[in-house]
Scaffold this active site. Sequence first.
Site: not given
Length: 214
Positions: A120, A138
């Site tokens: 991420k 996220d």
Amino acid sequence: MSGGKVEKILSFLEKHYPEARIILNYNTPFQLLVATILAAQCTDERVNRVTETFFARYPSPEKLDESPLEEIEGAVKPTGFYRQKAKTLKAVSRALIERHGGEVPDRMEALTDLPGVGRKTASIVLGECFGQDTLPVDTHVLRVSRRLGLAMSKNADKVEEELSSIVPEGKRWKFALTLGWHGRTVCTARSPKCSVCGLEEMCPKIGVKGDKKG
């Protein structure tokens, strides 16, 4: 998952969230890398308040690397989990100096090979700073994609794989930004505003327990 549904979702998101962007403040790839690490289990707004002075004090990997761990801990304490975050920042800074001449690399493998840097964080840096078509997952993207029935896993890396298989190349970065923005403003965690959501008709509302107007 029908291609038609995905295209409708993409079209809606692009039309309604042209302002979608990374909320974390930064001026360099290194600063965004630092801010994203600090944002774990912390709001972007709080991170921005911390980095306003943090970046002036620690503008480079070299400065962070030479600074005492306890000093860095104090600087990042408001973001939570400050001991681990400070340790990660020092380790990342050392790795950048030793492996990349103090520069942030522009390859996924090189970024995720840094201490404490996952997909991420790497995807955010690559998409925002290097213009790559990444799809960072996220908490907002994870939640909204599940509610829409786009991805069913609870693991962020697996959700990235699922979404990448249905979102066309060239649209993944924008998709992540706009879906995340939708999650921040409409499809919120505790009280999703289903009655005012333009995606309601095509949303199975998986896991949604309540519906709040406006």
